[in-house]
Design an enzyme around this catalytic site. Sequence first.
Site, short mmCIF file in Angstrom:
data_model
loop_
_atom_site.label_atom_id
_atom_site.label_comp_id
_atom_site.label_asym_id
_atom_site.label_seq_id
_atom_site.Cartn_x
_atom_site.Cartn_y
_atom_site.Cartn_z
N GLU A 30 -40.28 -6.91 37.23
CA GLU A 30 -41.25 -7.68 36.57
C GLU A 30 -42.70 -7.13 36.07
O GLU A 30 -43.56 -7.82 36.56
CB GLU A 30 -41.58 -9.09 37.46
CG GLU A 30 -40.10 -9.99 37.35
CD GLU A 30 -40.45 -11.00 38.32
OE1 GLU A 30 -41.59 -11.59 38.90
OE2 GLU A 30 -39.29 -12.14 38.34
N GLU A 42 -32.24 -12.00 38.97
CA GLU A 42 -32.80 -13.03 39.78
C GLU A 42 -32.49 -14.38 39.30
O GLU A 42 -32.97 -14.48 37.97
CB GLU A 42 -34.35 -12.93 40.12
CG GLU A 42 -34.89 -11.78 40.95
CD GLU A 42 -36.19 -11.81 41.19
OE1 GLU A 42 -36.99 -13.02 41.03
OE2 GLU A 42 -36.79 -10.89 41.06
#
Length: 494
Positions: free
Chosen positions: A171, A283
């Site tokens: 991220e 995720e």
Amino acid sequence: MTRIVVDPGRPLGRVDRNVFGGFVEHLGRCIYGGLYEEGSPLADARGFRTDVLGLLRELRMGVLRWPGGNFVSNYHWTDGIGPKDSRPRRPELAWGGEESNRFGTDEFLEYCAELGTEPYICLNMGTGTLEEALAWVEYCNGAGDTAWARRRRDNGHEAPYGVRYWGLGNEMYGDWQVGAVSAEEYVRTATRWARAIKMLDPNAQLVSCGMNGWNDWDRIVIDGMASLVDLHSLHIYTGSDDYWTNVLQPHQAERAINCARGLIERAAYVKKIAKPPRLAYDEWNVWFRTDDGTLEERYNFSDALAVATYLNIFIRNCGWVQMANLAQMVNAIAPIVTTTGTAVTQPIYYPVLLHAQAALDFAADVHVTGPTVSPIGTDHHSRWPHRVSDLGPFNVVDAAATTSTDRGRLAITLVNRSPDEPEIAEIVLRDLVFDSVAEVRTVTAERGRDVRVLPEIEGTCLEEGSETPKGTSLTLTLPPQSFTLIEVATASQQ
């Protein structure tokens, strides 16, 4: 009635066992006090909680991602090797705690070996360096007489671990991420890292840091990295107290897969890439109730229906989705919850369990006709921004199917998302006939709180039975709010 036509002769792709993957991060009680608890009477000599190990083994995870997550962007792996009492204790910037480093690389890889699960290590592209990343790869995989390979041997592991999957950061687009960068800067850095890692270990499978699949970040990263990586990662979380939003919002993953696929296909065409990357949903989960640094979400059965829908989506799109990692596995937004004296499962555990136990080699084409719903209007009922009303109307019953290579076995997974009505489902085979009694397992919500092991953890009801097909047809009744797995033999029509 819902009619479900299954065509094993039209495979959608090979099902990669890595679709049934997991993720554990140094977050709250996921590692410490979760899967690892030194001194606990429930732990073995290595500190591994044996009750948790048993529950995770049942999920047959193809791959396990570690150490983050946001945690990794300030994690320096050398802090977590060597004698445990000599390892430094560090401030943990992602979730606001302290990291003891008592569970590190060797412990993680030993844990994966204990589970029979392939490891997936995410590299620190926040505060880490390329030199540090190369040393980590060398430590894990070096077979020669080099410094970091010798260090691994000195720490008790003679043979290389053979870690294949390496994530190029986590991220890196987010302002919550230590060392966040622009997409262009990420591509410049990740390009250098990817080339160097492949020089050191040509067998490394690299995962570029994607966002959600439809964002400019994904477009720029895919354009820049598609020729250098094997997988492009996507993340998604959904969830809402509104029932229909909760169970239908996972369909945003289908939009994301289609968008990311288009971006990859475009890059492959323009840049003449013979083997473009596939997708890793590394995720995904239902998560909306907690945001406190521990993320001890308490799940109900509508969350289990959402998780079951996610897994059906990954099966239907297995030609592109070759990895998916439920985030996370223990205590933090997890199917397993521990106390000092026990480990119990939450409702989301069971669709993962049944999917992983039953999935066969290829996804089969499935066509569903029956009742539909369009319950989500313009009002927004979720902490997450995903809008899915335009993807409707949605089938009340969501379906996926897998078949063995020889088409002699079939597994069908059905999610009846009606909150209060049972649904008769007629399953029809194309070009094959049913060749055995169908074994049926159905999961529904708990029937009274007395079944709970811990008072705050909802239970479930798992029922097993059978149904007798007639030729090419099998009919059964799906309870409201239920997840059903059907396993059956098939044969050629005479």
